[in-house]
Design an enzyme around this catalytic site. Structure first.
Site, short mmCIF file in Angstrom:
data_model
loop_
_atom_site.label_atom_id
_atom_site.label_comp_id
_atom_site.label_asym_id
_atom_site.label_seq_id
_atom_site.Cartn_x
_atom_site.Cartn_y
_atom_site.Cartn_z
N HIS A 181 -8.36 3.45 3.53
CA HIS A 181 -8.41 4.27 4.75
C HIS A 181 -9.83 4.39 5.28
O HIS A 181 -10.04 4.57 6.49
CB HIS A 181 -7.89 5.68 4.49
N CYS A 238 -11.44 3.10 -0.86
CA CYS A 238 -10.13 3.51 -0.35
C CYS A 238 -9.93 2.77 0.95
O CYS A 238 -10.85 2.69 1.78
CB CYS A 238 -10.07 5.02 -0.10
N ASP A 245 0.86 -1.18 0.00
CA ASP A 245 0.00 0.00 0.00
C ASP A 245 0.90 1.24 0.00
O ASP A 245 2.06 1.17 0.41
CB ASP A 245 -0.91 0.03 1.23
N SER A 246 0.35 2.34 -0.45
CA SER A 246 1.11 3.59 -0.45
C SER A 246 1.37 4.09 0.96
O SER A 246 2.19 4.99 1.16
CB SER A 246 0.37 4.67 -1.25
N GLU A 273 -5.15 9.72 8.63
CA GLU A 273 -3.73 9.55 8.93
C GLU A 273 -3.27 10.47 10.06
O GLU A 273 -2.32 10.16 10.77
CB GLU A 273 -2.90 9.77 7.67
N CYS A 279 -4.24 -1.23 -2.39
CA CYS A 279 -4.32 0.22 -2.57
C CYS A 279 -5.16 0.47 -3.81
O CYS A 279 -4.83 -0.03 -4.89
CB CYS A 279 -2.91 0.79 -2.74
#
Length: 281
Positions: free
Chosen positions: A195, A193, A11-12, A159, A74
């Site tokens: 996240h 996504c 993942d990024s 984040e 991702c």
């Protein structure tokens, strides 16, 4: 080749840990190596060429760790880099290696969740602009209407840890209102996504009870289990000691571990890997 043959998860940043968590829960016996390219995140607003370059560098690093199979956990990398990697870059490598993404497994089943045949997709700017979800979903459910909404502020909220605070509700409501304004018949919303599952409880709180909110982790995990069953020649190569390793391209591993533990729902202890070790050669 190393005797250790784990499944690579890329993942990024840290969002892919929500997918890894589901995979590890459903397939606990395998060895895994997770790589988060945190020093170059986020990928969402970067160009196609940059996303492809970074993703391919990370995939090759995972191959060098002995991974015969890499999962791009991702959405942005899956949308903008996977096809080029599969159709072009992999031709020069061992034909037995595989790279899979998260978009196709999701597209194959998302229509099963909708009664109205109106689907909403929430994602990064890069994922939405790629049109990958409408294109892939139409292959399996041509009758579905797909509406997309980019949510550029959600990843920073997650984040930074600000998503639990009351101020985040404004930005959650704003993007949901923009999506629902596209069609009042949307009854299923895909969190495109990795996240966004951390926001899922808040997203549900801002929507009517009849709207399904779907995260990808369990879908991708079930798809991977099916893939391994259909490819025993690959499955038999994988090492199975239950080992899990975490790597990040940020030298602040303590900060990564702190945030990653929330995504993975378990303690994470990572090691640093410098991007100078990556190569597209």
């Amino acid at each position: 080749m190393p005797e250790n043959h784990p499944i690579g998860i890329f993942d990024s940043g840290i969002g892919g840990l929500t997918v890894f968590r589901s995979i590890a829960e459903q397939l606990p016996g395998y060895d895994y190596v997770y790589l988060g390219d945190n020093s170059r995140a986020p990928y969402g607003n970067r160009s196609f060429n940059t996303i492809h370059q970074y993703t391919w560098e990370c995939v090759q690093w995972l191959f060098k760790q002995g991974c015969p199979l890499v999962i791009l956990a991702c959405n942005t990398a899956s949308a903008k880099a996977l096809r080029t990697i599969q159709q072009k870059d992999m031709k020069a490598l061992d034909a037995s290696k595989r790279v899979l993404g998260v978009i196709r497994p999701t597209a194959e089943v998302i229509g099963d969740f909708s009664s109205t045949k109106n689907i909403g997709v929430l994602g990064t700017v890069g994922t939405v602009r790629s049109e990958s979800y409408p294109i892939e979903i139409q292959k399996f459910f041509p009758e579905l209407k797909v509406y997309q909404q980019a949510c550029p502020l959600w990843v920073p909220l997650v984040e930074s840890g600000e998503y639990e605070k009351p101020g985040s509700d404004y930005f959650i409501q704003e993007y949901l209102d923009q999506l629902m304004a596209q069609s009042p018949d949307i009854d299923t919303i895909l969190l495109a996504c990795t996240h966004y599952p951390l926001l899922q409880h808040k997203i549900k709180a801002h929507l009517p009870d009849n709207i399904n909110v779907i995260a990808q982790g369990d879908i991708v995990a079930k798809s991977l289990a099916d893939y391994l069953q259909r490819h025993p020649e690959l499955e038999q190569k994988l090492s199975k000691t239950g080992k899990r390793e975490f790597y990040t391209t940020t030298d602040d591993t303590a900060e990564f571990d702190h945030h990653a533990s929330r995504f993975f729902a378990a303690p994470v202890k990572s090691s640093f890997v410098s991007v100078t070790e990556f190569s597209c050669k």
